[in-house]
Scaffold this motif. Structure first.
Motif, PDB file in Angstrom:
ATOM      1  N   GLN A   1      22.360  -1.036  32.988  1.00 40.84           N
ATOM      2  CA  GLN A   1      23.800  -1.067  32.814  1.00 40.84           C
ATOM      3  C   GLN A   1      24.129  -1.075  31.326  1.00 40.84           C
ATOM      4  O   GLN A   1      23.601  -1.890  30.584  1.00 40.84           O
ATOM      5  CB  GLN A   1      24.393  -2.327  33.453  1.00 40.84           C
ATOM      6  N   VAL A   2      24.984  -0.172  30.904  1.00 47.43           N
ATOM      7  CA  VAL A   2      25.408  -0.088  29.516  1.00 47.43           C
ATOM      8  C   VAL A   2      26.867  -0.476  29.418  1.00 47.43           C
ATOM      9  O   VAL A   2      27.696   0.002  30.191  1.00 47.43           O
ATOM     10  CB  VAL A   2      25.213   1.342  28.965  1.00 47.43           C
ATOM     11  N   GLN A   3      27.169  -1.325  28.473  1.00 47.37           N
ATOM     12  CA  GLN A   3      28.563  -1.680  28.224  1.00 47.37           C
ATOM     13  C   GLN A   3      29.048  -0.979  26.967  1.00 47.37           C
ATOM     14  O   GLN A   3      28.327  -0.925  25.960  1.00 47.37           O
ATOM     15  CB  GLN A   3      28.702  -3.193  28.077  1.00 47.37           C
ATOM     16  N   SER A  25      26.104  -1.293  24.222  1.00 47.64           N
ATOM     17  CA  SER A  25      25.221  -2.457  24.308  1.00 47.64           C
ATOM     18  C   SER A  25      23.749  -2.057  24.318  1.00 47.64           C
ATOM     19  O   SER A  25      22.884  -2.911  24.098  1.00 47.64           O
ATOM     20  CB  SER A  25      25.528  -3.268  25.573  1.00 47.64           C
ATOM     21  N   ASP A 115      28.141   8.270  33.172  1.00 44.16           N
ATOM     22  CA  ASP A 115      27.648   7.128  33.939  1.00 44.16           C
ATOM     23  C   ASP A 115      28.395   5.832  33.652  1.00 44.16           C
ATOM     24  O   ASP A 115      28.632   5.037  34.563  1.00 44.16           O
ATOM     25  CB  ASP A 115      26.160   6.918  33.647  1.00 44.16           C
ATOM     26  N   TYR A 116      28.732   5.598  32.412  1.00 46.45           N
ATOM     27  CA  TYR A 116      29.386   4.350  32.028  1.00 46.45           C
ATOM     28  C   TYR A 116      30.585   4.628  31.134  1.00 46.45           C
ATOM     29  O   TYR A 116      30.565   5.567  30.329  1.00 46.45           O
ATOM     30  CB  TYR A 116      28.397   3.433  31.296  1.00 46.45           C
TER      31      TYR A 116
END
Length: 127
Positions: A1-3, A25, A115-116
């Motif tokens: 998961q990337v923020q 992140s 994706d993010y």
């Protein structure tokens, strides 16, 4: 998961400039990243993206005025916006992905699925 966290949004006069940042992140190296804009009630529109190899691609409406760049050492994406117009007003979002899932096939400016996404930063341009 990337923020992803955007910053730099502000209120400016038409003709002015702003620089947006998007801090990730995790590592941005080897990924494609893009900037999008959304006006309340409207769909999100793609403005620009930078390829894994560092090539910037631009929608016609921002070409020549906006510049995208990425610093993989800082895991940060940037957007330099010059000669801003009232029509540039909106919430600006950054996104990261692999740029392998094509949504809109356009030769000059394809749009990919990401994706993010970040939470956005507001840009308001007054005349």
């Amino acid at each position: 998961q990337v923020q992803l966290v955007e910053s730099g949004g502000a209120s400016v006069q038409a003709g002015g400039s702003l620089s947006l940042s998007c801090q990730a992140s995790g590592s941005t190296s080897g990924y494609c990243m893009g900037w999008f804009r959304q006006l309340s009630g409207n769909s999100r529109e793609a403005l620009t993206f930078i390829t894994k190899n560092g090539r910037g691609m631009y929608a016609n409406k921002v070409k020549g005025r906006f510049t995208i760049s990425k610093d993989d050492g800082k895991n940060t994406l940037y957007l330099q916006m010059n000669n801003l117009k009232p029509g540039d007003t909106g919430m600006y979002y950054c996104a990261i992905g692999t740029c392998t899932r094509l949504l809109i096939a356009a030769r000059d400016f394809p749009t990919y699925e990401y994706d993010y996404w970040g939470q956005g930063t507001q840009v308001t341009v007054s005349s």
